[in-house]
Design a protein around this motif. Structure first.
Motif, mmCIF file in Angstrom:
data_model
loop_
_atom_site.group_PDB
_atom_site.id
_atom_site.type_symbol
_atom_site.label_atom_id
_atom_site.label_comp_id
_atom_site.label_asym_id
_atom_site.label_seq_id
_atom_site.Cartn_x
_atom_site.Cartn_y
_atom_site.Cartn_z
ATOM 1 N N GLN A 220 0.861 -1.178 0.000
ATOM 2 C CA GLN A 220 0.000 0.000 0.000
ATOM 3 C C GLN A 220 0.901 1.233 0.000
ATOM 4 O O GLN A 220 1.754 1.387 0.876
ATOM 5 N N GLN A 221 0.711 2.099 -0.975
ATOM 6 C CA GLN A 221 1.517 3.307 -1.072
ATOM 7 C C GLN A 221 0.599 4.527 -1.040
ATOM 8 O O GLN A 221 -0.341 4.628 -1.817
ATOM 9 N N TYR A 222 0.890 5.443 -0.115
ATOM 10 C CA TYR A 222 0.113 6.666 0.060
ATOM 11 C C TYR A 222 0.980 7.852 -0.342
ATOM 12 O O TYR A 222 2.148 7.940 0.043
ATOM 13 N N TYR A 223 0.403 8.786 -1.106
ATOM 14 C CA TYR A 223 1.149 9.923 -1.634
ATOM 15 C C TYR A 223 0.451 11.237 -1.277
ATOM 16 O O TYR A 223 -0.778 11.294 -1.167
ATOM 17 N N THR A 224 1.248 12.293 -1.151
ATOM 18 C CA THR A 224 0.678 13.627 -1.124
ATOM 19 C C THR A 224 0.306 14.008 -2.552
ATOM 20 O O THR A 224 0.667 13.322 -3.506
ATOM 21 N N ARG A 225 -0.415 15.111 -2.681
ATOM 22 C CA ARG A 225 -0.912 15.496 -4.004
ATOM 23 C C ARG A 225 0.234 15.712 -4.997
ATOM 24 O O ARG A 225 0.133 15.371 -6.174
ATOM 25 N N GLU A 226 1.339 16.273 -4.546
ATOM 26 C CA GLU A 226 2.470 16.500 -5.440
ATOM 27 C C GLU A 226 3.296 15.235 -5.660
ATOM 28 O O GLU A 226 4.164 15.201 -6.522
ATOM 29 N N GLY A 227 3.044 14.207 -4.873
ATOM 30 C CA GLY A 227 3.801 12.970 -4.988
ATOM 31 C C GLY A 227 5.190 13.048 -4.391
ATOM 32 O O GLY A 227 5.996 12.125 -4.541
ATOM 33 N N VAL A 228 5.488 14.136 -3.678
ATOM 34 C CA VAL A 228 6.829 14.313 -3.103
ATOM 35 C C VAL A 228 7.013 13.417 -1.881
ATOM 36 O O VAL A 228 8.077 12.821 -1.680
ATOM 37 N N HIS A 229 5.990 13.315 -1.061
ATOM 38 C CA HIS A 229 6.071 12.526 0.165
ATOM 39 C C HIS A 229 5.256 11.254 -0.002
ATOM 40 O O HIS A 229 4.197 11.244 -0.632
ATOM 41 N N ARG A 230 5.761 10.165 0.614
ATOM 42 C CA ARG A 230 5.135 8.867 0.433
ATOM 43 C C ARG A 230 5.188 8.073 1.725
ATOM 44 O O ARG A 230 6.140 8.174 2.502
ATOM 45 N N ARG A 231 4.160 7.259 1.922
ATOM 46 C CA ARG A 231 4.132 6.324 3.054
ATOM 47 C C ARG A 231 3.860 4.939 2.489
ATOM 48 O O ARG A 231 2.909 4.745 1.722
ATOM 49 N N LEU A 232 4.688 3.968 2.861
ATOM 50 C CA LEU A 232 4.603 2.618 2.317
ATOM 51 C C LEU A 232 4.306 1.612 3.418
ATOM 52 O O LEU A 232 4.908 1.649 4.486
ATOM 53 N N ILE A 233 3.378 0.707 3.128
ATOM 54 C CA ILE A 233 3.095 -0.425 4.006
ATOM 55 C C ILE A 233 3.191 -1.701 3.176
ATOM 56 O O ILE A 233 2.580 -1.810 2.113
ATOM 57 N N ALA A 234 3.963 -2.657 3.645
ATOM 58 C CA ALA A 234 4.080 -3.957 2.980
ATOM 59 C C ALA A 234 3.524 -5.029 3.914
ATOM 60 O O ALA A 234 3.891 -5.097 5.097
ATOM 61 N N LYS A 235 2.633 -5.874 3.390
ATOM 62 C CA LYS A 235 1.992 -6.911 4.190
ATOM 63 C C LYS A 235 2.200 -8.273 3.544
ATOM 64 O O LYS A 235 2.082 -8.409 2.321
ATOM 65 N N LYS A 236 2.510 -9.261 4.354
ATOM 66 C CA LYS A 236 2.609 -10.634 3.867
ATOM 67 C C LYS A 236 1.238 -11.281 3.983
ATOM 68 O O LYS A 236 0.673 -11.386 5.062
ATOM 69 N N LEU A 237 0.689 -11.727 2.853
ATOM 70 C CA LEU A 237 -0.644 -12.317 2.842
ATOM 71 C C LEU A 237 -0.625 -13.838 2.890
ATOM 72 O O LEU A 237 -1.548 -14.456 3.410
#
Length: 311
Positions: A220-237
């Motif tokens: 799961q990748q979350y971005y600000t509107r400009e795409g400069v900042h990002r938050r990443l979550i990786a999950k093992k399913l």
């Protein structure tokens, strides 16, 4: 109070399919119903159909905490279900049960599927508002389960995936031994609940035992509107471990399977603020050395794919 006047308020949709989902261009029909305990004046009953995405997270220390937030509206449609007394003021409604039908259409567009995660969401809300004289407006919000249909005619979704990797391992006597790995997956597109079959071939010319492992990951990748900042979550399913491959072993063939959980979210790649991606990681694990890996990106769709045959 509202609850003393309005009893048994209900908002019901007409289901379009067994999974009760909606998609781009669908017509949403239904009814609102309520029971009035006394004569009541109502200015209007409005309806709002809203599709939006928003992300939010914080990072940094307590003294230097920084918050990131972004929002996008895909559409915001408003209409009137009831408007009484436009000239002479609100007309009173008698006690008893009242039922009003409504119809609205989701716009045509490339809108992403519904999703809710720890740092953001994609939601489609239907809000019914009741406005009365000398009272605060009362809103009733219901979420629609929206699905973005992936075009199953895309050849790449039915195309097989393959990859290979190799590395040399130096033992205590510094005699190099080559480890090779080749893997393949029958296609790129899968549905929730489907089993993925992975065909593997290994060769271990080193002096170490290695262990094959396959893992299904969601990113799961979350971005600000400009795409400069990002938050990443990786999950093992899901994951599976194969039998160890002894040293100086040639051409070991094996098959492993992974299952996509039925409750998994669909792949989301058409939203600028939020992406949901899936991948299969095939690896050979060994002690005191980095793992040898091959990664296969896959797509989780809502409709089973059918192979296309050419005469």
């Amino acid at each position: 109070m509202f609850e003393k006047t309005f009893k048994d308020f209900n908002l019901n949709f007409s289901a379009l399919n067994e999974s009760n989902t909606f998609s781009s261009g669908d017509l949403v029909t239904g009814q609102i119903s309520f029971e009035l305990s006394k004569v009541t004046k109502i200015r209007s009953i409005t309806m709002c159909l809203l599709g939006k995405a928003d992300v939010h997270w914080s990072s940094g220390s307590r003294k230097r905490r920084r918050t990131y937030y972004a929002k996008i509206d895909f559409f915001n449609l408003k209409s009137m279900i009831l408007q009484e007394g436009a000239v002479g003021g609100p007309a009173p409604l008698p006690p008893g049960r009242h039922v009003y039908s409504f119809t609205c259409q989701i716009p045509q567009g490339d809108f992403p599927s519904s999703f809710r995660g720890p740092y953001g969401q994609i939601v489609y809300n239907l809000t019914v508002g009741i406005d009365r004289p000398w009272h605060m407006s009362k809103d009733f919000v219901t979420q629609l389960n929206f699905v973005h249909h992936v075009d199953s005619n895309q050849p790449e979704l039915m195309s097989p995936l393959s990859g290979s990797n190799s590395m040399s391992v130096c033992s205590l006597s510094c005699t190099s031994g080559l480890i090779t790995m080749t893997g393949s997956v029958g296609k790129k597109g899968f549905t929730r609940g489907e089993t993925i079959r992975i065909i593997c071939n290994f060769s271990n010319a080193s002096s170490r035992t290695v262990t094959p492992k396959a893992m299904l990951k969601q990113k799961q990748q979350y971005y600000t509107r400009e795409g400069v900042h990002r938050r990443l979550i990786a999950k093992k399913l899901d994951s599976v471990t194969g039998l160890p491959i002894s040293a100086h072993t040639e051409e070991t063939h094996t098959e492993m399977t992974l299952t996509i959980p039925a409750e998994s979210s669909l792949t989301i790649s058409n939203c600028s603020l939020l992406h949901v991606e899936y991948e299969i990681e095939l690896s050979l694990c060994q002690r005191a050395s980095p793992d040898l890996t091959v990664v296969f990106p896959i797509v989780v769709c809502d409709i089973p794919l059918r192979p296309h045959y050419v005469d």
